[in-house]
Design a protein around this motif. Structure first.
Motif, PDB file in Angstrom:
ATOM      1  N   UNK A 195     -13.016   0.043   0.513  1.00 27.89           N
ATOM      2  CA  UNK A 195     -13.492   0.399   1.847  1.00 27.89           C
ATOM      3  C   UNK A 195     -13.269  -0.781   2.792  1.00 27.89           C
ATOM      4  N   UNK A 196     -12.630  -0.522   3.918  1.00 27.59           N
ATOM      5  CA  UNK A 196     -12.371  -1.567   4.919  1.00 27.59           C
ATOM      6  C   UNK A 196     -13.007  -1.137   6.239  1.00 27.59           C
ATOM      7  N   UNK A 197     -13.695  -2.075   6.841  1.00 24.02           N
ATOM      8  CA  UNK A 197     -14.451  -1.817   8.076  1.00 24.02           C
ATOM      9  C   UNK A 197     -13.633  -2.247   9.301  1.00 24.02           C
ATOM     10  N   UNK A 198     -13.788  -1.517  10.409  1.00 19.88           N
ATOM     11  CA  UNK A 198     -13.229  -1.979  11.690  1.00 19.88           C
ATOM     12  C   UNK A 198     -14.366  -2.579  12.510  1.00 19.88           C
ATOM     13  N   UNK A 199     -14.149  -3.811  12.968  1.00 17.78           N
ATOM     14  CA  UNK A 199     -15.124  -4.484  13.805  1.00 17.78           C
ATOM     15  C   UNK A 199     -14.558  -4.497  15.228  1.00 17.78           C
ATOM     16  N   UNK A 200     -15.349  -4.033  16.195  1.00 20.84           N
ATOM     17  CA  UNK A 200     -14.802  -3.801  17.546  1.00 20.84           C
ATOM     18  C   UNK A 200     -14.562  -5.083  18.339  1.00 20.84           C
ATOM     19  N   UNK A 201     -15.231  -6.146  17.976  1.00 17.91           N
ATOM     20  CA  UNK A 201     -15.058  -7.462  18.619  1.00 17.91           C
ATOM     21  C   UNK A 201     -15.159  -7.392  20.138  1.00 17.91           C
ATOM     22  N   UNK A 203     -13.452  -5.813  22.602  1.00 12.97           N
ATOM     23  CA  UNK A 203     -12.873  -4.715  23.383  1.00 12.97           C
ATOM     24  C   UNK A 203     -13.814  -4.286  24.508  1.00 12.97           C
ATOM     25  N   UNK A 204     -13.245  -3.601  25.521  1.00 14.53           N
ATOM     26  CA  UNK A 204     -14.053  -2.978  26.571  1.00 14.53           C
ATOM     27  C   UNK A 204     -14.859  -1.824  25.961  1.00 14.53           C
ATOM     28  N   UNK A 205     -16.007  -1.485  26.533  1.00 17.93           N
ATOM     29  CA  UNK A 205     -16.781  -0.352  25.995  1.00 17.93           C
ATOM     30  C   UNK A 205     -15.977   0.953  25.904  1.00 17.93           C
ATOM     31  N   UNK A 206     -15.125   1.249  26.915  1.00 16.31           N
ATOM     32  CA  UNK A 206     -14.363   2.517  26.833  1.00 16.31           C
ATOM     33  C   UNK A 206     -13.314   2.465  25.723  1.00 16.31           C
ATOM     34  N   UNK A 207     -12.790   1.284  25.419  1.00 15.87           N
ATOM     35  CA  UNK A 207     -11.868   1.147  24.277  1.00 15.87           C
ATOM     36  C   UNK A 207     -12.629   1.397  22.973  1.00 15.87           C
ATOM     37  N   UNK A 208     -13.839   0.843  22.904  1.00 18.73           N
ATOM     38  CA  UNK A 208     -14.641   0.982  21.675  1.00 18.73           C
ATOM     39  C   UNK A 208     -14.974   2.453  21.430  1.00 18.73           C
ATOM     40  N   UNK A 209     -15.325   3.152  22.486  1.00 16.26           N
ATOM     41  CA  UNK A 209     -15.684   4.572  22.324  1.00 16.26           C
ATOM     42  C   UNK A 209     -14.475   5.379  21.820  1.00 16.26           C
ATOM     43  N   UNK A 210     -13.296   5.130  22.397  1.00 14.81           N
ATOM     44  CA  UNK A 210     -12.085   5.833  21.932  1.00 14.81           C
ATOM     45  C   UNK A 210     -11.811   5.506  20.461  1.00 14.81           C
ATOM     46  N   UNK A 211     -12.009   4.255  20.097  1.00 12.32           N
ATOM     47  CA  UNK A 211     -11.765   3.826  18.717  1.00 12.32           C
ATOM     48  C   UNK A 211     -12.757   4.469  17.744  1.00 12.32           C
ATOM     49  N   UNK A 212     -14.022   4.520  18.147  1.00 14.77           N
ATOM     50  CA  UNK A 212     -15.040   5.127  17.274  1.00 14.77           C
ATOM     51  C   UNK A 212     -14.706   6.599  17.024  1.00 14.77           C
ATOM     52  N   UNK A 222     -16.963   1.931  12.085  1.00 21.30           N
ATOM     53  CA  UNK A 222     -16.769   0.935  13.146  1.00 21.30           C
ATOM     54  C   UNK A 222     -18.100   0.212  13.382  1.00 21.30           C
ATOM     55  N   UNK A 223     -18.012  -1.113  13.409  1.00 23.46           N
ATOM     56  CA  UNK A 223     -19.171  -1.932  13.737  1.00 23.46           C
ATOM     57  C   UNK A 223     -18.953  -2.507  15.140  1.00 23.46           C
ATOM     58  N   UNK A 224     -19.890  -2.276  16.042  1.00 27.87           N
ATOM     59  CA  UNK A 224     -19.786  -2.771  17.418  1.00 27.87           C
ATOM     60  C   UNK A 224     -20.485  -4.126  17.464  1.00 27.87           C
ATOM     61  N   UNK A 225     -19.679  -5.173  17.665  1.00 38.61           N
ATOM     62  CA  UNK A 225     -20.199  -6.533  17.480  1.00 38.61           C
ATOM     63  C   UNK A 225     -21.056  -7.037  18.635  1.00 38.61           C
ATOM     64  N   UNK A 226     -21.933  -7.926  18.282  1.00 39.45           N
ATOM     65  CA  UNK A 226     -22.811  -8.679  19.201  1.00 39.45           C
ATOM     66  C   UNK A 226     -23.102  -7.970  20.525  1.00 39.45           C
ATOM     67  N   UNK A 227     -23.922  -6.936  20.419  1.00 40.67           N
ATOM     68  CA  UNK A 227     -24.223  -6.096  21.592  1.00 40.67           C
ATOM     69  C   UNK A 227     -25.214  -6.747  22.566  1.00 40.67           C
ATOM     70  N   UNK A 228     -25.684  -7.964  22.226  1.00 41.75           N
ATOM     71  CA  UNK A 228     -26.542  -8.690  23.174  1.00 41.75           C
ATOM     72  C   UNK A 228     -25.818  -9.905  23.763  1.00 41.75           C
ATOM     73  N   UNK A 229     -24.555 -10.093  23.411  1.00 44.29           N
ATOM     74  CA  UNK A 229     -23.796 -11.242  23.932  1.00 44.29           C
ATOM     75  C   UNK A 229     -23.221 -10.876  25.296  1.00 44.29           C
ATOM     76  N   UNK A 247     -20.998   5.073  15.106  1.00 46.40           N
ATOM     77  CA  UNK A 247     -20.812   3.627  14.938  1.00 46.40           C
ATOM     78  C   UNK A 247     -22.113   2.925  14.539  1.00 46.40           C
ATOM     79  N   UNK A 248     -21.961   1.694  14.078  1.00 45.68           N
ATOM     80  CA  UNK A 248     -23.095   0.799  13.797  1.00 45.68           C
ATOM     81  C   UNK A 248     -23.072  -0.314  14.841  1.00 45.68           C
ATOM     82  N   UNK A 249     -24.240  -0.836  15.167  1.00 42.58           N
ATOM     83  CA  UNK A 249     -24.343  -1.909  16.156  1.00 42.58           C
ATOM     84  C   UNK A 249     -24.663  -3.224  15.453  1.00 42.58           C
TER      85      UNK A 249
END
Ligand SMILES: [Zn+2]
Length: 335
Positions: A195-201, A203-212, A222-229, A247-249
């Motif tokens: 199992x391999x995970x995609x980490x969104x790093x 990206x713009x939010x709209x890119x992340x949504x398309x990817x998810x 898909x893991x959405x990284x550092x949502x408080x940064x 997705x996971x946050x």
């Protein structure tokens, strides 16, 4: 409302800076924080998975992965995923594992498992299916990180420059190479069981949504990284939208607790996010591995202590720091 950055109001920034703030944090009874037991911190650190951390060798000064690995074994951390912005860390993780297995067994400790992956910055040709096809079969390969410092989002927002990498075309749809990445991961799992995970790093939010959306349709996480940064800060509504899509946050120590690199962050936001989103969609990690941070295993342990002090339950912390990251990485339950 006057704001300091995307999420901090001027009023809250003044409160955090007030003379009495540090003292009010100290007052456990009726103060800001609740009492916690150190044995609970140890229990939650033992068996934890740090899904996002950095180390040397790198193109920048960082603490050594050897020292970090030894420290992780000492603290009973079950697994760590080592991220480099420039190159794959999978092969290096395999070598390090041999050393740590030996080092830990000589001391009667369990060896922490070390995993790696690749970040799609320009040094590997950007979002590059050919690179992934060759790299994904390396031992200890567990994560694909989307562009960070070379992303269109970071280059525009942080540096005011054009020429960054985006995964969307002019019609705001996923580019073929991004779709291929998801395909390669899905097919590789079907073939090898890894199992391999995609980490969104970054990206713009709209890119992340398309990817998810694409990843969820092929059962890739898909893991959405550092949502408080600051750069990747999301509103609660954006978080909910991404979680609803599957997705996971990621809530990481480096961007949740004030420190040398991110001095302006409100740790109390973490409690609000856990309450509003639910621990079953959240992953806790350190994101440490900078020269002026504590070592990642110590950063993770301190973060667990902070979460307990914020009044987040042991059960929620266990889900976020053990169950969810282990599930996202497909780690065997007997590990
Ligand atoms: Zn990071």
């Amino acid at each position: 409302m006057a704001m300091v950055g995307k999420g901090l109001t001027l009023e809250r920034a003044k409160e955090l800076q007030a003379d009495k703030y540090g003292y009010s944090v100290h007052e456990l009874k009726g103060g800001l924080l609740v009492r916690f037991e150190e044995e609970d911190v140890v229990e939650l650190t033992t068996g934890a998975v740090d899904i996002h951390m950095h180390a040397y060798p790198d193109n920048w000064q960082r603490p050594s992965i050897v020292n970090i690995g030894e420290r992780a074994c000492e603290l009973g951390v079950k697994a760590m995923v080592w991220k480099c912005h420039k190159t794959s860390t999978a092969g290096e993780s395999w070598i390090l594992q041999h050393y740590l297995d030996m080092w830990a067994s000589q001391r009667g400790l369990e060896a922490t498992k070390i995993y790696g992956g690749i970040t799609f910055n320009k040094s590997v040709g950007g979002v590059n299916p050919d690179t992934l096809r060759e790299q994904i079969v390396f031992p200890h390969f567990k994560t694909v990180w989307m562009p960070t410092h070379d992303s269109d989002h970071e280059m525009r927002e942080v540096w005011g420059q054009e020429g960054g990498i985006t995964i969307l075309d002019e019609k705001k749809e996923l580019k073929p190479e991004a779709i291929k990445i998801v395909d390669i991961i899905a097919k590789n799992e079907a073939k090898t069981g890894n199992k391999v995970l995609i980490s969104a790093c970054h990206l713009w939010p709209n890119e992340i949504i398309a990817l998810i959306k694409e990843a969820s349709s092929k059962k890739v996480d898909v893991l959405v990284d550092h949502v408080t940064q600051e750069l990747t800060k999301l509103t609660i509504d954006q978080m909910k939208e991404m979680v609803d899509l599957g997705a996971y946050l990621g809530l990481y120590a480096l961007s949740c607790v004030p420190n040398f690199y991110i001095p302006m962050t409100d740790p109390f936001n973490v409690k609000r996010i856990v309450e509003e989103i639910d621990s079953k969609h959240i992953v806790i990690a350190s994101d440490c591995g900078q020269p002026l941070s504590v070592l990642p295993p110590d950063g993770l342990k301190a973060f667990i202590r902070t979460l307990l002090a914020l009044g987040i339950s042991k059960q929620d912390i266990k889900i976020m720091v053990k169950d969810n990251p282990a599930k996202l990485l497909g780690l065997p339950s007997d590990l």
